[in-house]
Motif scaffolding. Structure first.
Motif, mmCIF file in Angstrom:
data_model
loop_
_atom_site.group_PDB
_atom_site.id
_atom_site.type_symbol
_atom_site.label_atom_id
_atom_site.label_comp_id
_atom_site.label_asym_id
_atom_site.label_seq_id
_atom_site.Cartn_x
_atom_site.Cartn_y
_atom_site.Cartn_z
ATOM 1 N N PHE A 1 0.810 -1.215 0.000
ATOM 2 C CA PHE A 1 0.000 0.000 0.000
ATOM 3 C C PHE A 1 0.850 1.275 0.000
ATOM 4 N N THR A 2 2.076 1.213 0.559
ATOM 5 C CA THR A 2 2.954 2.394 0.506
ATOM 6 C C THR A 2 3.450 2.631 -0.914
ATOM 7 N N SER A 3 3.722 1.558 -1.655
ATOM 8 C CA SER A 3 4.124 1.700 -3.057
ATOM 9 C C SER A 3 3.002 2.333 -3.880
ATOM 10 N N MET B 1 5.785 -0.582 -8.673
ATOM 11 C CA MET B 1 5.442 -1.415 -7.521
ATOM 12 C C MET B 1 6.120 -2.775 -7.566
ATOM 13 N N GLY B 2 6.350 -3.301 -8.772
ATOM 14 C CA GLY B 2 6.994 -4.613 -8.909
ATOM 15 C C GLY B 2 8.384 -4.631 -8.315
ATOM 16 N N ALA B 3 9.140 -3.553 -8.535
ATOM 17 C CA ALA B 3 10.503 -3.473 -7.986
ATOM 18 C C ALA B 3 10.461 -3.424 -6.461
ATOM 19 N N ASN B 4 9.515 -2.642 -5.921
ATOM 20 C CA ASN B 4 9.387 -2.550 -4.458
ATOM 21 C C ASN B 4 8.993 -3.893 -3.844
ATOM 22 N N VAL C 1 11.791 1.625 2.086
ATOM 23 C CA VAL C 1 12.036 1.008 0.778
ATOM 24 C C VAL C 1 10.986 1.419 -0.248
ATOM 25 N N SER C 2 9.731 1.529 0.162
ATOM 26 C CA SER C 2 8.629 1.699 -0.795
ATOM 27 C C SER C 2 8.103 3.119 -0.912
ATOM 28 N N SER C 3 8.636 4.056 -0.148
ATOM 29 C CA SER C 3 8.085 5.420 -0.183
ATOM 30 C C SER C 3 8.615 6.249 -1.349
ATOM 31 N N MET C 4 9.604 5.698 -2.065
ATOM 32 C CA MET C 4 10.154 6.412 -3.217
ATOM 33 C C MET C 4 9.668 5.781 -4.520
ATOM 34 N N LYS C 5 9.409 6.613 -5.505
ATOM 35 C CA LYS C 5 9.053 6.117 -6.826
ATOM 36 C C LYS C 5 10.270 5.470 -7.471
ATOM 37 N N ARG C 6 10.088 4.262 -8.014
ATOM 38 C CA ARG C 6 11.191 3.577 -8.680
ATOM 39 C C ARG C 6 10.844 3.348 -10.140
#
Length: 361
Positions: free
Chosen positions: A77-79, A305-308, A296-301
């Motif tokens: 949900f954070t992603s 979402m798959g990477a997170n 880990v998940s609060s930044m856009k990658r």
């Protein structure tokens, strides 16, 4: 404004964690059924027993994989918040990252309290039913394998010791029994028997081919015979403790049991201490895993979402792997159990601090 954001994040935190449990528990049950259905049919297990087993299996399964469920739910949900640029909007409004973490910490507190209650009150009963079912219906040797039934040496009081070479749970009979009583560090008497059997109805023991030697100042007194009924001040569990007994005890009983086993010089004391310390280490891990998951998940990658999720799954299984490895080391080596149990939390706690500092930047 802040209270609205706090409620929004906290609601998503708890809801996603609950949904994750509800999604994975049925999958766990289906996998477990597919693995054990042949044994259940072969042993003609009553449907009522199966229903009770899977009711408690859900508690056992949830408690066992608690870190993974929590970590993945927060990553998920954070992603989504990050991909929808909601986190950027929140931080751009002047809210610090530490303040942004507040609802996550509140959620971790709620989950950790739940995990503590489950570990103290619910998990022991679930573990008892789960292990009893496995040893009764699914494991080759059945109930014989439920107990540490060979070469049992125990101190049953300050000056009394017993030994048996082997025990049969079916017949409630132990072989090559001996009992020694000391007074002022001197042997008072020694009792030996080729067999000793527990009588459930009479609540006493029967000795076969016994010999009792009482040490006296003027000479030893020897008593022997083929068979004798007698009462001892030890329980059947003292002869052959159930191998998973610590997992089935609530906190108060577990502490008493451990004190009792320490006094007796039990060789399994590290196993029991690992069970005790994990009741406290698992709830604490909720805070550590929450911080890591948010960082880990609060930044856009670039991978979205798959990477997170890939990073989250790797870290979650690494945590469980460390937890199991150090648990086994505590049981089988000289490593102090309290250190072994807390090492995964220490390692991941350091990682959480590092990731949190980077996330703040």
């Amino acid at each position: 404004m802040l209270k609205i954001i706090d409620k929004y994040i906290l609601k998503r935190y708890l809801a996603t964690f609950s949904v994750m449990l509800l999604l994975f528990i049925p999958i766990g049950i289906v996998i477990d059924v597919s693995e054990k259905v042949n044994k259940m049919i072969e042993n003609k297990v009553p449907f009522k027993e199966i229903a009770i087993y899977y009711f408690y299996f859900t508690i056992h399964f949830a408690n066992f994989l608690f870190p993974i469920f929590l970590f993945l739910s927060i990553i998920w949900f954070t992603s989504k918040l990050a991909n929808n640029t909601e986190i950027i909007a929140i931080l751009s409004s002047g809210i610090s990252f530490s303040r942004f973490m507040r609802p996550y910490i509140i959620g971790a507190t709620i989950v950790s309290v739940f995990a503590l209650i489950m570990g103290i009150f619910l998990a022991p009963k679930a573990n008892d039913v789960y292990n009893n079912f496995r040893y009764t219906y699914l494991i080759g040797g059945g109930r014989e394998e439920m107990r540490d039934n060979s070469d049992v040496f125990r101190q049953i009081s300050k000056d009394e010791y017993i030994f048996v070479s082997n025990f049969s749970d079916v017949s409630k009979m132990a072989f090559n029994f001996s009992m020694e009583k000391f007074k002022d560090d001197k042997l008072e008497y020694k009792l030996t028997a080729s067999r000793i059997q527990w009588n459930e109805k009479k609540k006493n023991y029967t000795l076969y081919n016994y010999n009792k030697r009482k040490v006296g100042p003027l000479g030893d007194i020897i008593e022997s015979g083929e068979k004798k009924d007698t009462v001892f001040h030890f329980d059947l569990e003292d002869l052959t403790p159930v191998v998973y007994i610590a997992e089935t005890l609530q906190l108060k009983d577990l502490n008493k049991f451990i004190d009792k086993e320490k006094a007796r010089g039990s060789s399994n004391i590290n196993v029991y201490l690992v069970v005790l310390y994990k009741k406290y280490s698992i709830p604490v891990s909720a805070f550590i895993l929450t911080i890591i998951a948010v960082a880990v998940s609060s930044m856009k990658r670039r991978g979205g979402m798959g990477a997170n999720l890939a990073i989250g799954i790797t870290l979650a299984f690494t945590f469980v792997f460390f937890d199991k490895i150090f648990g086994v080391l505590a049981e089988k080596s000289t490593m102090p159990p309290i250190i072994a149990v807390w090492i995964p939390n220490i390692i991941f706690g350091i990682l959480a601090i590092y990731l949190l500092r980077n996330a703040k930047r």
